[in-house]
Each structure stands twice: as structure tokens, then as C-alpha cells.
Design a protein around this motif. Structure first.
Motif, short mmCIF file in Angstrom:
data_model
loop_
_atom_site.label_atom_id
_atom_site.label_comp_id
_atom_site.label_asym_id
_atom_site.label_seq_id
_atom_site.Cartn_x
_atom_site.Cartn_y
_atom_site.Cartn_z
N ARG A 117 10.39 3.50 4.09
CA ARG A 117 10.18 2.80 2.60
C ARG A 117 8.85 3.32 2.12
O ARG A 117 7.80 2.97 2.68
CB ARG A 117 10.61 1.12 2.97
N SER A 129 11.78 -5.59 -1.23
CA SER A 129 12.73 -5.09 -0.46
C SER A 129 12.84 -5.42 0.81
O SER A 129 13.79 -5.42 1.47
CB SER A 129 12.46 -3.57 -0.82
N TRP A 146 13.07 -3.27 -8.18
CA TRP A 146 14.05 -3.63 -7.11
C TRP A 146 15.39 -3.53 -7.28
O TRP A 146 16.07 -2.71 -6.67
CB TRP A 146 14.11 -5.10 -6.52
N ASP A 153 15.81 0.47 -7.18
CA ASP A 153 16.07 0.84 -5.88
C ASP A 153 17.06 0.43 -4.96
O ASP A 153 17.64 0.92 -3.77
CB ASP A 153 14.66 0.39 -5.11
N HIS A 154 17.74 -0.40 -5.75
CA HIS A 154 19.32 -1.01 -4.99
C HIS A 154 20.44 -0.66 -5.91
O HIS A 154 21.06 -2.03 -6.06
CB HIS A 154 19.03 -2.31 -4.35
N GLU A 177 3.95 3.98 -10.53
CA GLU A 177 5.19 3.07 -10.32
C GLU A 177 5.57 2.72 -11.44
O GLU A 177 7.05 2.54 -11.67
CB GLU A 177 4.47 2.08 -9.31
#
Length: 923
Positions: free
Chosen positions: A41, A133, A160, A163-164, A260
Motif C-alpha cells: 500500500r 485504508s 479512500w 482507492d476503494h 496526493e
């Protein structure tokens, strides 16, 4: 830690359980240790075992014996903690206990925040997204998941979600931002906090940053709640995370978290799940531009702006209720409805048509708005463009009365339209019109509509504060304004590039940031047309045409969005109902009709009056207007009529002769008594007096004439109210019956003498409210037809199908014995000798309210106070309902636009205060 924070920021401490705090159920709190992780990760250098504090409703749901349909993952920002989401947990459990969908709620304390572990390490945005995460992995979280984030927690939650994608079915946010515009500075409060040498002192050494955040809640937080927010941050050693969050704000591309943030903002634009963006406009940090940016990245998102709310949105507004209403509509069982499935409240957006269930057979069928768009709003201008007959007459123009022909108006509209395109106005741009009714406003409005721009019209009568809320909330790309409007725009920071309606000196233009004048725009347009450039085709019927703001008489003014088709339908229903069209002379003392005159082909005259104060209109000014335009139709507000009647003694024989040529007299905007209409018809003896019922959301719903009002009064069943007649062509009316608690409930009905909220369906009802998802939902709740609207008015239908209005829903009075509506008692009280206007309001808690009558005495009193005993006795005898107190005032508070609607909410607050021993000041 680094980033200029003092050494105390590096303190470490274990995670702990919070103490007993108001509104926080200890059963929700748990500590979860995430073991050290070393997988692939990305996003963080700290992969040590860390312990989190979080709130989790899983155990409470298990105790209820229900299985969750999904999980709501809540992430707080800076400097709050999971306590911010306590109402979300409570509301979720109440819904589950009532048999609704059960959503598990997990609200985390981010590391170094709340009661989670103090790590002593700098945690930038990549680390925080990775931290979350790691936690959800440890929790074994599976889908479906909806994220909910506030402030910097909104960014973390969206990171999040990006990323999901396999788990996320929806995203919701409160006052957050995912991108800092290159051409705009970091907001001033954050620039101040980030200054070298100040950051540590303001955020860690002292609680200044925390206290400032708590102080900007609206309304002010109660002391126990504020102390609960302070609880995890007692002492500098526990505030390192607060300073770290501020230091982590990417001020430029070189900041460690900038990459980011760019990744997340790009990923957000690719999310195709339902989204809800909630906003508090009074936020000094997260400014409206950040909401605009999010809405552009998520064009399918539902948006709701809570007027009056600020940064601490979950404390300022009902975020929890809004979220669960939204989940119930968009994700009723934790999944996105399939294509074609009916949705209770489809997205109200100008670029998408609603998908709705079939219309119930009981509703009358109406023509679709799209049919009206086959004849564009400016069609009459095209038909009359070769006519030298008057189109507009301005009675108060500089230098005297000014008359504009149809030929000149049509040419001017074309030139301004072409010029607007030339200076950069594009279809879909919003153009705020800060111009008083007259030729300039008419030309600008029709030119904007002609090129597909959306006009924003907010009444100057809203006052500077209300106008500022309206203009900023509408986010105009352009402002076309006279000098007062431009000065206000500059002083108060209203958005939009500026076009002046008057010529200004160079210094004034620079100071007001004016780029063009309306005359120069027209000259550019004339050159463009002369060169052979044609104007574009008419916009589609479902394209937005206007944002019209309500009067603000029942709360902050709301932006009402109309499409081209719907505005065409408004024009057509007015034309059909009142036979107004080409050749009609219209005195428009009511702004909406002044703007619609050219669309109707009517010769319109704007009387000499202050449009922000209808009571300034005199009988002489009306007579002069009628004579100047050979008018046969007069439309005035009730407050204007009252002053016209009061000043009738100034009329000459010639004035009375002119008024005698009027065939139709209209008044709307507030209830109009038969006595006032009778007095007006004595001045216009050959006119048929009508009082239409409508609202900004639908300008004509029903209509009744004076004879109809008299006849209805003679045959009234005694339910009370104002008779507003039968539905106009294409309009259906029903009511939602009131429950014993005063709420509209049950099936819509047209049964006679049933009091409830008035619900209308018509082709000329507004499309939606602008950025008010919750308001849109409430206005359409239980209605499957997109042309339907819950008016917020209460009333009943009689046996003959006529509608009676009894007041506003928020003014319904719930006594221990019954539910009362205010208009009937007010009308009976106004029949008492010695009473002018009356207002009736409920004082006390719902269900136990007492009725208070507040009246304007005749002759007027100089100071407010208790009514004389004889007058009070007469009022009690006439009211027909128990009256707890009778008060007299010099003047009742009314709305700004119409100067007619009594502000019963304000009256109730005032009466409650003075009856409890407060100062006897004017309401």
C-alpha cells in the motif's frame, strides 16, 4: 514533527475511551488496534501498529436484531473529532428501530486527533488516506459503503473512496475542498494561521484555532457541547494533530501533500456513484468556489446549501436527516437503483430530465412544457419587429416619460444578444440582472434568454443582506447592473464580470471592475449583425432560462429555476386566462408581469413608484400610467392597491376617466380582501377585479373575481380562509391532510372541506430550486409528476371545487384541543371595529400552543402593548377560537417584496418574548 511546529507537538499518548459526554452513547465507543503493516500500500511511511478510537453503531444494530444494508464511513476534519457525527449515529439507529433501512455508522478519530493514539509523527495527506485504508482493512469492512467527510476529513474520505471503487456506492461531503485554484489565494484565516512563528502558537501552544472554530457555529454551541469538542484537546501536548493538519494544507505545488491532493481531485472526477454535496455558505474558510469546483468534478451530484449555516455544518444544520433522506432516495437498500427504477426524488438538474413513475389517473392531464417552447419567449418581439407602436412606456425615466417602440425594442434585443456573445457570454452562463424594471432590464433579459444564458433575477426589496445571499448563491458569471447594483457588487464581493447600464468615468469603471457598458455591448452586436453573423437557434425547451428568487417572506429567498419551456408555459397560461396579448395595454406594478409583458405582446407601462416599496404607488401614478399606454389591464400588489385607494382623493376628472377605461384589474402576492377589491373597483368601475393565486414557483395556479369571492363568502362552510377560486387551465389542485401534529400526511385528496397543504400540478411549475436538494425533495414528496409542487400553503377545497387558502404550513397552530390555521381568525378579527390588520400566531411548544392575536388598532397606537380591555373582549368574541392574549402594535411586520404578507413567525417570537416579560418593543 516538522513544518515549524513546536517541540510539544511531538508528544505521544495512547488511545483512550472518551468520558461521558452529552449526546454520546458509551456503547458506540471502541478502540481498534491496527497491527503493523508492510504490504505494498502506498501513501505513508508510518506503518507501525496504531490504536484508533472510533464510534461504531454495529453493536446497537445487533441489539435491535437488524442487519445493516451498508456502512456510512464518517471522517471528521480539523479541529473536531468523531463527536461531530453523533447525530448521524443517533438518526441511523432511530431509522432502523422504526423499520427503515439500517445503515451501520463508523465515525473515526483520525490518528493524533480525538481520543485516538498520539503518534508524535507528522501525518500528511498521503499518510492519512493510507491510515484509513489500514483501519478499514482491519475492520474487515465490505461494501456497500458511503463516505461522509467534513473539512479536511472530506478530502481523506474522498481519497479512500477513490482507492476503494469496489466498495463505494456513494459519497457525501460537508464543506470540504479537493483543489486550490491557481488564481485564488488560500483563504485569509488559513493564511494567517500558516504564518511562520504563528502556526504553533495558534494551533498547539494555545487553543486559539480550536476556540475560533467552535465560536463560528451558527447558532452558538451550548457550553456542554463546546466542552465535549474541547475534551480530547486539553493541553498543548494533545493538540499536535491540530497544528499538523494546518501545516499539511498544500499552499503550492511544492508542498509534500500537493501531489496526493491532485491525485484525489482527479480521482473524484472519475467517480460515477451518487453524490451529495452539503454546504454552509457562512464558512469563512471553505468559500463557495470550493463547492463550485466539487460540483464541476461531480456534475451528477445533488447539492444542498443550508442558508445561515457555516463551517461546522453538522452542528449548524440537520445534516443527519438530510443524509438519511438522501440514502433512502438514492440507495434505498444499499445499492444504486437500476436504470428505469422509479426514485422518490430524482435529481433536479438542468442537464438531465427526471425519470418518474407514471402519473396517477386521478390527476388531470396537462400539456407538457416542451410544447410551449415551440414558440420561444421572444416570439412576439419577432412578430412585432416592424411595428412603431409602443412596446414599453417608462413613467419615471430620467428626463420624463420615455416610450420605446416594438421596432426599437426588437432591434435592441438582437444587438445586445449579439454583443453579449461577442464579449464572451456563452449558453449556460448565468447573468445577474441588477436593474430596475424598464427598457434596460427588458432588453438585457430578453437578450440573455435569446442566446441561451440563464438570467438571475433577485428583488432589490430583499435588502442588501438578502440580495447578497441570493447573488452569491446563484454564482453568476456576469452582472449587468445600474450604478447602485454595481457598487453593491463591488463592496460586498459578489461574483461575476460586470456590464454597466450607464456610461461611467474611467476611474469609476476601474473601481467597480466594469468591463463593458450595455450601450457598447449593443454597438458590438450591431457590427456583428451587420457583418452577417446570425443569432443562434433557440435553446432547447429543457435548457435553464431563469433563476427567479422568492420574496424571502418565509425564510431565506430561494432560487427558482425555470426552463425555456416552463417560461413559455407561464406566458401561455396568463394569455389564455386573461386574454392578454398583442394590442393589450398593461400597467405592470408587479415585477413578474413587467418582465412578461413583451413575451405576451402587451404594451407595458412601468408606473412611477419605488419598486422595492409597493406602498409608494399612488392613484395618480396609476391613472397617468393608464393614460400613457391606453392600458386596459392593471396588475398591482395588495400593498400598492391599499395606497392607491388611500390616495384616490388626488385624482382629477381626467384621471378618473382614464381609469374608467380599464377592463381588467389583477392583484396577487398576498391575500386580498373583498373590501379592498371593492374599493379598487370604485376607482375602475368598468374593470373586472380578479385575484390570482400563485407563487414564484408557479405564477398562476387559480383565479377568482370579486363576484366569486362574494358568492363564496355567502356559501362558505365556515372553515375560513381566503377564496382564491378555481384552477387555471391545465392546473390540478389537491391537499395533503394535516395530522393532529399539524404535519401534512396521508394520501393527496380533493375531498371538500379537508384542510391540508396545497399541492399543485401544472406545466408552468418551476423546474427545481437551485442547489437546494432537500427543498426540492420536500416540494415533491409523494408526487410522481415532475410538474408537481407542494406549495407550503395550507387550505381546503370546497364542494364546488374552489380553493381556499388558510395560511402557511409553518404558521399552523397546534393547541391541546385542535389544529388551527391563522387566516380565518384573522379575517374575523379584522371585521371588529377599531381593528385594521391582524396577525394570529401560536406561542409555546408544539401541541400545547396558545393563540395570540396582534392587531393594528384604528386609530393607530404609538407604542406596542396589551389591547384595551373592551377591544380585547370584542376580538375574543369575534375570533371564533380561544385567544390567550391580545396585543396592539403600530404596524405589523410584513414581507419586503409585497409589503403585505404578515410575518407570523416573527410575530410569534415577539409575542412569546413580551408575554414572558421581555421588553415591549416593536415586532
Amino acid at each position: 514533527m516538522t513544518s515549524g511546529l513546536p517541540r510539544v507537538a511531538a508528544s505521544t499518548a495512547p488511545a483512550t475511551q472518551p468520558p461521558s459526554l452529552p449526546g454520546l452513547d458509551p456503547a458506540w465507543s471502541r478502540l481498534v488496534t491496527v497491527p503493523a503493516w508492510s504490504d505494498g500500500r502506498s501513501g505513508g511511511s508510518d506503518r507501525a501498529a496504531r490504536t484508533w478510537h472510533l464510534l461504531d453503531s454495529a453493536g446497537s444494530l445487533a441489539a435491535l436484531g437488524v442487519e445493516p444494508v451498508g456502512t456510512l464511513l464518517c471522517v471528521h476534519g480539523n479541529p473536531t473529532w468523531s463527536y461531530l457525527w453523533r447525530s448521524v449515529l443517533r438518526t441511523s439507529l432511530e431509522a432502523a428501530a422504526a423499520g427503515g433501512p439500517a445503515w451501520r455508522v463508523i465515525a473515526v478519530d483520525q490518528l493524533d486527533m480525538g481520543f485516538s493514539e498520539r503518534t508524535g509523527l507528522e501525518r500528511g495527506l498521503p499518510q492519512r488516506v493510507a491510515d484509513l485504508s489500514a483501519l478499514t482493512d482491519e475492520l474487515g469492512l465490505t461494501g456497500p459503503v458511503v463516505t461522509l467527510g467534513h473539512d479536511w476529513g472530506g478530502v481523506v474520505s474522498l481519497g479512500w473512496a477513490v482507492d476503494h471503487p469496489d466498495l463505494v456506492v456513494g459519497v457525501t461531503t460537508c464543506n470540504t475542498a479537493v483543489h486550490q485554484p491557481d488564481d485564488a489565494p488560500i483563504p485569509a484565516p488559513l493564511r494567517l494561521a500558516l504564518r511562520p512563528g504563528l502556526l504553533g502558537r495558534a494551533t498547539v501552544v494555545t487553543p486559539a484555532f480550536l476556540e475560533t472554530t467552535l465560536a463560528i457555529a451558527h447558532p452558538k454551541l451550548e457550553r456542554p457541547v463546546a466542552d465535549a469538542f474541547r475534551a480530547p484537546y486539553r493541553g498543548a501536548a494533545r493538540r499536535g494533530g491540530i497544528g499538523g493538519f494546518v501545516a499539511d494544507i498544500p499552499v503550492d505545488a511544492g508542498h509534500p501533500s500537493a501531489r496526493e491532493l491532485d491525485r484525489i481531485s482527479s480521482g473524484v472526477a472519475a467517480l460515477d456513484v451518487p453524490a451529495l454535496l452539503m454546504w454552509g455558505p457562512r464558512d469563512p474558510v471553505f468559500l463557495e468556489r470550493y463547492l463550485d469546483d466539487l460540483a464541476e468534478r461531480l456534475p451528477h451530484a445533488d447539492v444542498h446549501r443550508f442558508e445561515g449555516a457555516g463551517h461546522l455544518l453538522p452542528e449548524d444544520a440537520d445534516v443527519a436527516g438530510t443524509v438519511f433522506d438522501w440514502l433512502g432516495d438514492r440507495l434505498p437498500d444499499g445499492r444504486v437503483p437500476a436504470e428505469g427504477e422509479p426514485s422518490l426524488s430524482p435529481p433536479a438538474r438542468p442537464d438531465r430530465r427526471w425519470r418518474v413513475a407514471p402519473e396517477p389517473a386521478a390527476w388531470a392531464q396537462t400539456d407538457a412544457p416542451e410544447a410551449a417552447a415551440s414558440r420561444p419567449l421572444w416570439a412576439a418581439l419577432d412578430e412585432l419587429r416592424d411595428s412603431d407602436e409602443p412596446a414599453l412606456v417608462e413613467m419615471a425615466a430620467p428626463g420624463g416619460t420615455r416610450t420605446i417602440s416594438w421596432r426599437l425594442l426588437a432591434r435592441r434585443v438582437d444587438e445586445v444578444a449579439a454583443g453579449l456573445l461577442d464579449v464572451g457570454v456563452r449558453p449556460g452562463d448565468r447573468v445577474s440582472l441588477l436593474v430596475t424594471p424598464g427598457a434596460d432590464l427588458t432588453a438585457a433579459l430578453y437578450a440573455c434568454v435569446r442566446v441561451g444564458a440563464t438570467v438571475v433575477v433577485a428583488d432589490a426589496g430583499l435588502g442588501l443582506r438578502g440580495l447578497t445571499r441570493a447573488v452569491k448563491g446563484a454564482r453568476p458569471d456576469w452582472i449587468i447592473g445600474a450604478l447602485p447594483g454595481l457598487a453593491a457588487a463591488r463592496a460586498l464581493g459578489w461574483p461575476g464580470r460586470r456590464i454597466a447600464t450607464v456610461a461611467l468615468p474611467a476611474l469609476a469603471r476601474a473601481a467597480l471592475r466594469v468591463e463593458h457598458t450595455l450601450a457598447s455591448v449593443a454597438r458590438r452586436g450591431a457590427r456583428r449583425l451587420a457583418a452577417g453573423t446570425a443569432l443562434p437557434d433557440a435553446p432547447p425547451s429543457d435548457a435553464p432560462a431563469a433563476v427567479l428568487f422568492t420574496s424571502g417572506s418565509t425564510g431565506p429567498a430561494k432560487g427558482v429555476v425555470y426552463t425555456h419551456g416552463q417560461l413559455g408555459a407561464v406566458r401561455d397560461v396568463l394569455s389564455a386566462q386573461y386574454d392578454v396579448g398583442i394590442g393589450t395595454g398593461l400597467v405592470a406594478g408587479f415585477a413578474p408581469f413587467a418582465l412578461l409583458g413583451p413575451a405576451l405582446g402587451a404594451r407595458s407601462v412601468a408606473p412611477d413608484m419605488d419598486v422595492t416599496a409597493p406602498r409608494t404607488l399612488t392613484a395618480k401614478a396609476v391613472a397617468d400610467s393608464v393614460a400613457a399606454a391606453d392600458a386596459t389591464v392593471v396588475f398591482l400588489s395588495p400593498a400598492a392597491i391599499a395606497n392607491v385607494v388611500a390616495t384616490a382623493s388626488a385624482l382629477t376628472d381626467a384621471d378618473r376617466a382614464a381609469l374608467g377605461r380599464v377592463r381588467l384589474f389583477l392583484s396577487a402576492g398576498a391575500p386580498v380582501s373583498a373590501a379592498l377589491l371593492t374599493a379598487a373597483t370604485e376607482l375602475m368601475p368598468n374593470a373586472s377585479a380578479h385575484t390570482p393565486y400563485g407563487m414564484t414557483e408557479g405564477l398562476l395556479m387559480t383565479d377568482v373575481d370579486l363576484d366569486g369571492i362574494r358568492g363564496a363568502a355567502a356559501t362558505s362552510s365556515g372553515a375560513g380562509g381566503v377564496c382564491v377560486g378555481r384552477p387555471a387551465a391545465g392546473v390540478s389542485v389537491r391537499v395533503a391532510p394535516l395530522s393532529p401534529s399539524g404535519a401534512p400526511t396521508g394520501e393527496l385528496t380533493d375531498e371538500p372541506d379537508v384542510t391540508g397543504e396545497i399541492v399543485v400540478v401544472a406545466p408552468h411549475v418551476r423546474d427545481h430550486y437551485d442547489r437546494l436538494w432537500r427543498t426540492n425533495r420536500a416540494a415533491r414528496l409523494g408526487i410522481t409528476d415532475p410538474r408537481g409542487h407542494r406549495t407550503g400553503d395550507v387550505g381546503h377545497l370546497d364542494a364546488s371545487g374552489q380553493l381556499w387558502v388558510e395560511g402557511r404550513l409553518q404558521h399552523v397552530i397546534t393547541t391541546p384541543a385542535e389544529v388551527l390555521t391563522p387566516v380565518g381568525p384573522e379575517q374575523r378579527i379584522e371585521g371588529v371595529t377599531g381593528v385594521g390588520r391582524a396577525g394570529v400566531a401560536g406561542v409555546g411548544p408544539a401541541g400545547t400552543q396558545q393563540v395570540v392575536a396582534v392587531v393594528e388598532a384604528v386609530p393607530p397606537v404609538r407604542r406596542p402593548g396589551l389591547a384595551p380591555s373592551a377591544l380585547a373582549a370584542s376580538i375574543r368574541a369575534a375570533a371564533g377560537v380561544p385567544i390567550a392574549a391580545v396585543l396592539v402594535v403600530p404596524v405589523l411586520p410584513t414581507d419586503i417584496r409585497h409589503n403585505s404578507k404578515v410575518d407570523r413567525t416573527r410575530l410569534a417570537r415577539w409575542a412569546a418574548s413580551v408575554l414572558a416579560g421581555g421588553r415591549m418593543v416593536r415586532p
